[in-house]
Write a protein that holds these residues in place. Sequence first.
Motif, PDB file in Angstrom:
ATOM      1  N   PRO A   6       0.818  -1.214   0.000  1.00 34.38           N
ATOM      2  CA  PRO A   6       0.000   0.000   0.000  1.00 34.38           C
ATOM      3  C   PRO A   6       0.854   1.267   0.000  1.00 34.38           C
ATOM      4  O   PRO A   6       0.540   2.251  -0.687  1.00 34.38           O
ATOM      5  N   VAL A   7       1.945   1.241   0.766  1.00 36.49           N
ATOM      6  CA  VAL A   7       2.848   2.398   0.806  1.00 36.49           C
ATOM      7  C   VAL A   7       3.518   2.589  -0.552  1.00 36.49           C
ATOM      8  O   VAL A   7       3.661   3.723  -1.041  1.00 36.49           O
ATOM      9  N   LEU A   8       3.940   1.486  -1.177  1.00 35.19           N
ATOM     10  CA  LEU A   8       4.558   1.564  -2.502  1.00 35.19           C
ATOM     11  C   LEU A   8       3.604   2.183  -3.516  1.00 35.19           C
ATOM     12  O   LEU A   8       4.020   2.986  -4.358  1.00 35.19           O
ATOM     13  N   THR A   9       2.346   1.797  -3.438  1.00 35.43           N
ATOM     14  CA  THR A   9       1.347   2.348  -4.354  1.00 35.43           C
ATOM     15  C   THR A   9       1.262   3.863  -4.205  1.00 35.43           C
ATOM     16  O   THR A   9       1.259   4.609  -5.197  1.00 35.43           O
ATOM     17  N   VAL A  10       1.219   4.333  -2.971  1.00 32.37           N
ATOM     18  CA  VAL A  10       1.153   5.775  -2.699  1.00 32.37           C
ATOM     19  C   VAL A  10       2.417   6.474  -3.192  1.00 32.37           C
ATOM     20  O   VAL A  10       2.350   7.542  -3.822  1.00 32.37           O
ATOM     21  N   VAL A  11       3.583   5.876  -2.946  1.00 28.61           N
ATOM     22  CA  VAL A  11       4.855   6.481  -3.347  1.00 28.61           C
ATOM     23  C   VAL A  11       4.949   6.597  -4.866  1.00 28.61           C
ATOM     24  O   VAL A  11       5.317   7.656  -5.399  1.00 28.61           O
ATOM     25  N   ILE A  12       4.616   5.527  -5.580  1.00 26.71           N
ATOM     26  CA  ILE A  12       4.746   5.525  -7.038  1.00 26.71           C
ATOM     27  C   ILE A  12       3.808   6.539  -7.682  1.00 26.71           C
ATOM     28  O   ILE A  12       4.222   7.351  -8.525  1.00 26.71           O
ATOM     29  N   GLY A 110      16.093   6.187 -10.546  1.00 26.04           N
ATOM     30  CA  GLY A 110      16.101   6.060  -9.092  1.00 26.04           C
ATOM     31  C   GLY A 110      14.810   5.483  -8.533  1.00 26.04           C
ATOM     32  O   GLY A 110      14.838   4.764  -7.525  1.00 26.04           O
ATOM     33  N   ILE A 111      13.667   5.761  -9.192  1.00 28.61           N
ATOM     34  CA  ILE A 111      12.389   5.233  -8.702  1.00 28.61           C
ATOM     35  C   ILE A 111      12.394   3.711  -8.680  1.00 28.61           C
ATOM     36  O   ILE A 111      11.703   3.074  -7.868  1.00 28.61           O
ATOM     37  N   HIS A 112      13.218   3.101  -9.528  1.00 29.58           N
ATOM     38  CA  HIS A 112      13.253   1.634  -9.595  1.00 29.58           C
ATOM     39  C   HIS A 112      14.051   1.007  -8.458  1.00 29.58           C
ATOM     40  O   HIS A 112      14.091  -0.222  -8.338  1.00 29.58           O
ATOM     41  N   LEU A 113      14.654   1.842  -7.627  1.00 30.02           N
ATOM     42  CA  LEU A 113      15.258   1.327  -6.402  1.00 30.02           C
ATOM     43  C   LEU A 113      14.202   0.654  -5.523  1.00 30.02           C
ATOM     44  O   LEU A 113      14.514  -0.239  -4.728  1.00 30.02           O
ATOM     45  N   ILE A 150      21.132   1.371  -8.706  1.00 31.78           N
ATOM     46  CA  ILE A 150      22.124   2.170  -7.969  1.00 31.78           C
ATOM     47  C   ILE A 150      23.270   2.602  -8.881  1.00 31.78           C
ATOM     48  O   ILE A 150      23.531   3.805  -9.027  1.00 31.78           O
ATOM     49  N   PRO A 151      24.001   1.662  -9.532  1.00 38.13           N
ATOM     50  CA  PRO A 151      25.092   2.093 -10.408  1.00 38.13           C
ATOM     51  C   PRO A 151      24.607   2.870 -11.626  1.00 38.13           C
ATOM     52  O   PRO A 151      25.289   3.800 -12.079  1.00 38.13           O
ATOM     53  N   ILE A 152      23.439   2.509 -12.150  1.00 37.08           N
ATOM     54  CA  ILE A 152      22.906   3.218 -13.320  1.00 37.08           C
ATOM     55  C   ILE A 152      22.627   4.678 -12.965  1.00 37.08           C
ATOM     56  O   ILE A 152      22.977   5.605 -13.713  1.00 37.08           O
ATOM     57  N   THR A 153      22.018   4.907 -11.828  1.00 35.35           N
ATOM     58  CA  THR A 153      21.717   6.272 -11.387  1.00 35.35           C
ATOM     59  C   THR A 153      22.996   7.062 -11.136  1.00 35.35           C
ATOM     60  O   THR A 153      23.095   8.247 -11.489  1.00 35.35           O
ATOM     61  N   LEU A 154      23.985   6.411 -10.551  1.00 33.70           N
ATOM     62  CA  LEU A 154      25.270   7.076 -10.301  1.00 33.70           C
ATOM     63  C   LEU A 154      25.966   7.432 -11.615  1.00 33.70           C
ATOM     64  O   LEU A 154      26.569   8.511 -11.735  1.00 33.70           O
TER      65      LEU A 154
END
Length: 233
Positions: A6-12, A110-113, A150-154
């Motif tokens: 439920p928290v993930l749904t709200v965050v996305i 980063g959202i895919h973290l 993580i490495p992709i975002t960096l």
Amino acid sequence: MISTLPVLTVVIFGFLWFLTVRLARMGKIDSTQKRWMAQLFVVLLIWGCVVATLSISGVFTTEWFVRSFPGYWLPFIPVVIALTLITFVAPLRDGIRTLVDETPDHWLTGIHLLRMLAIGTLVKASAGIFPVKFALYIGIPDLIFGLSAIPITLLILRGRMHDNLLILWNLVGAFVILMPLLGLMHILMREILFTELFVFPMVLAPTLVVPTLVMMNLMVVWRLFEIKLIHRD
């Protein structure tokens, strides 16, 4: 066990709405585009509420539902909804284009973290309350993809990311979910605990959260390919 879904749904969806409002304030999208983007998010959230209601009422654990091979079609309903609207509503299509163009790339990776939270399926599988094969074939690849963010975002932050690599990475993010769903679901559905996928709040993962993250992968791929074609011409 406590679920983060439920928290993930709200965050996305909060993230998507934040991006939309940001574009409107920057003057990058007009009121019509903003309205259609909001309507898309609302429709998907309504779908999530329908799924949650059906799950809580016990519909998804009935024999007729299980025999309908839900793994093959239920996760694709939000995808069909989104693609239909994007295909036939030009302001929405243009708004999605702008969202990809004007959002920093490291935000979209980063959202895919969040996909690292797939580790929860492994924990539940090890505790004997979640289908093991589902955790192995979908949970582990999804977890690894989340770690790769993580490495992709960096690399993006350091200015060392090429569009071709970004396309490939997003394709991988979609295929780690789509390939098992399309090719292994007949095996996964034989597990005794398969119906646990459709118990609330777990049901939000295959019917809303994961499809939305995959669609975010694909919208980046679509837009980058489109830009490449435009520049080629």
